[in-house]
Design an enzyme around this catalytic site. Structure first.
Site, PDB file in Angstrom:
ATOM      1  N   ALA A  65     -49.501 -42.787 -90.967  1.00 46.91           N
ATOM      2  CA  ALA A  65     -48.829 -43.717 -91.866  1.00 46.91           C
ATOM      3  C   ALA A  65     -49.653 -45.003 -91.883  1.00 46.91           C
ATOM      4  CB  ALA A  65     -47.415 -43.985 -91.380  1.00 46.91           C
ATOM      5  N   GLY A 108     -48.743 -39.665 -88.600  1.00 47.17           N
ATOM      6  CA  GLY A 108     -48.069 -39.073 -89.756  1.00 47.17           C
ATOM      7  C   GLY A 108     -48.926 -38.028 -90.460  1.00 47.17           C
ATOM      8  N   GLU A 111     -48.301 -34.976 -88.563  1.00 42.40           N
ATOM      9  CA  GLU A 111     -46.916 -34.571 -88.856  1.00 42.40           C
ATOM     10  C   GLU A 111     -46.804 -33.953 -90.250  1.00 42.40           C
ATOM     11  OE1 GLU A 111     -45.605 -38.529 -87.815  1.00 42.40           O
ATOM     12  OE2 GLU A 111     -44.384 -37.744 -86.169  1.00 42.40           O
ATOM     13  N   GLU A 131     -49.690 -42.663 -81.757  1.00 36.65           N
ATOM     14  CA  GLU A 131     -48.762 -43.792 -81.945  1.00 36.65           C
ATOM     15  C   GLU A 131     -48.592 -44.609 -80.675  1.00 36.65           C
ATOM     16  OE1 GLU A 131     -48.278 -40.693 -83.021  1.00 36.65           O
ATOM     17  OE2 GLU A 131     -47.414 -40.694 -85.036  1.00 36.65           O
TER      18      GLU A 131
END
Ligand code: DAK
Length: 257
Positions: A65, A108, A111, A131
């Site tokens: 992200a 992300g 993911e 993260e």
């Protein structure tokens, strides 16, 4: 919707989406995610599309992200924003999605690849949930789908240390289906997507639903669902066509009915 951060292609019965923010290693900001969801939903609604292929470029599938977009957000901003529903929308696509990963699939990005139904990786691919390095934890399934895919020890290794897995490690751990040389990762994924797209669209959706239930239910519950979906396949013209074609020693022509 016109797209600025993704490229969209139709190749026979395969809908292909390329994440296209190379200057930011395809970091997933809200605009890119909204475009991605729109493109996926267009393909979902188009009966001519039977399989979807998602990829980035050679350097990155997606490096996570967008940290620059997230950095100043508060908890309530994040909660109130529609960002989560965009991710849920990807998961709700019923058509099969193949991810082709080269370079970084981090946070992300990892993911998103895991939400896809299977992953073809270039030998250069690196999978990680880093993260922890920026003071947070995975937020789009990285502690859940990853753990189910690779087991607790490897998931903890990745999530607690931020270490990236090489493509070979990811293959050994069961995260990816195939690893191929860098120059072949996209063509291999295109071949796979085309092969999937040649099957019965009805059976594909039933199969995807049934496999995904393996992560949500008990063995007995999953087998019960599988049996119901197996019976349901016999309501389709594609089942009749598939079995008839087998007996007539020809290729089936599936219509998706
Ligand atoms: N966000 C924003 N920009 C990024 C980025 C990212 N994740 N990753 C890379 N970039 C940008 C860099 O800032 C740089 O931009 P400029 O400085 O040139 O303007 C450009 O891409 C090139 O990156 P580098 O210069 O860093 O390239 P290197 O080859 O040196 O390093 C790297 C590559 C991938 C190792 C490094 O860029 C890196 O560590 N990137 C961050 C990886 C990361 O921490 N990813 C996890 C982010 S957190 C949720 C949904 C999703 C999420 C959470 C919740 N909900 C639905 C609730 C997901 C969270 C995350 O993914």
């Amino acid at each position: 919707m016109s797209y600025e951060q993704i490229l969209v292609f139709t190749e026979g019965a395969v809908g292909r989406v390329q994440l296209n923010r190379p200057q930011a290693l395809n970091a997933l900001n809200s605009k890119l995610m909204a475009e991605l969801v729109d493109a996926l939903q267009q393909f979902e609604a188009n009966p001519a599309i039977r399989c979807i292929l998602l990829h980035g470029d050679e350097k990155a599938f997606a490096a996570g992200a967008d940290i620059k977009e997230m950095a100043d957000q508060g908890a309530i901003d994040m909660y109130a924003k529609d960002f989560i529903s965009l991710w849920d929308a990807v998961y709700r696509i019923k058509k099969p999605i193949v991810a082709a990963v080269s370079g970084f699939a981090l946070g992300g990005g990892c993911e998103l690849a895991m939400i896809c139904d299977t992953i073809i990786a270039s030998e250069t691919a690196k999978f990680g949930q880093p993260e922890i390095n920026i003071g947070v934890i995975p937020g789009a399934g990285g502690t859940q789908r990853l753990t189910r895919a690779v087991g607790k020890a490897t998931a903890m290794d990745m999530v607690l240390t931020g270490r990236m897995l090489t493509a070979a490690e990811a293959k050994d751990a069961g995260l990816v289906a195939r690893v191929v040389p860098p120059e072949a990762y996209l063509s291999e994924a295109q071949k796979m997507a085309a092969a999937i797209a040649a099957k019965s669209p009805v059976a594909l959706q039933l199969a995807k639903e049934s496999v995904l239930q393996a992560f949500e239910t008990s063995l007995a519950g999953g087998i019960h669902l599988e049996r119901r979906l197996f019976y349901m396949a016999f309501a389709s013209e594609d089942q009749k066509e598939g079995m008839k074609a087998f007996m007539e020693k020809r290729k089936p022509e599936f219509t998706g009915r």
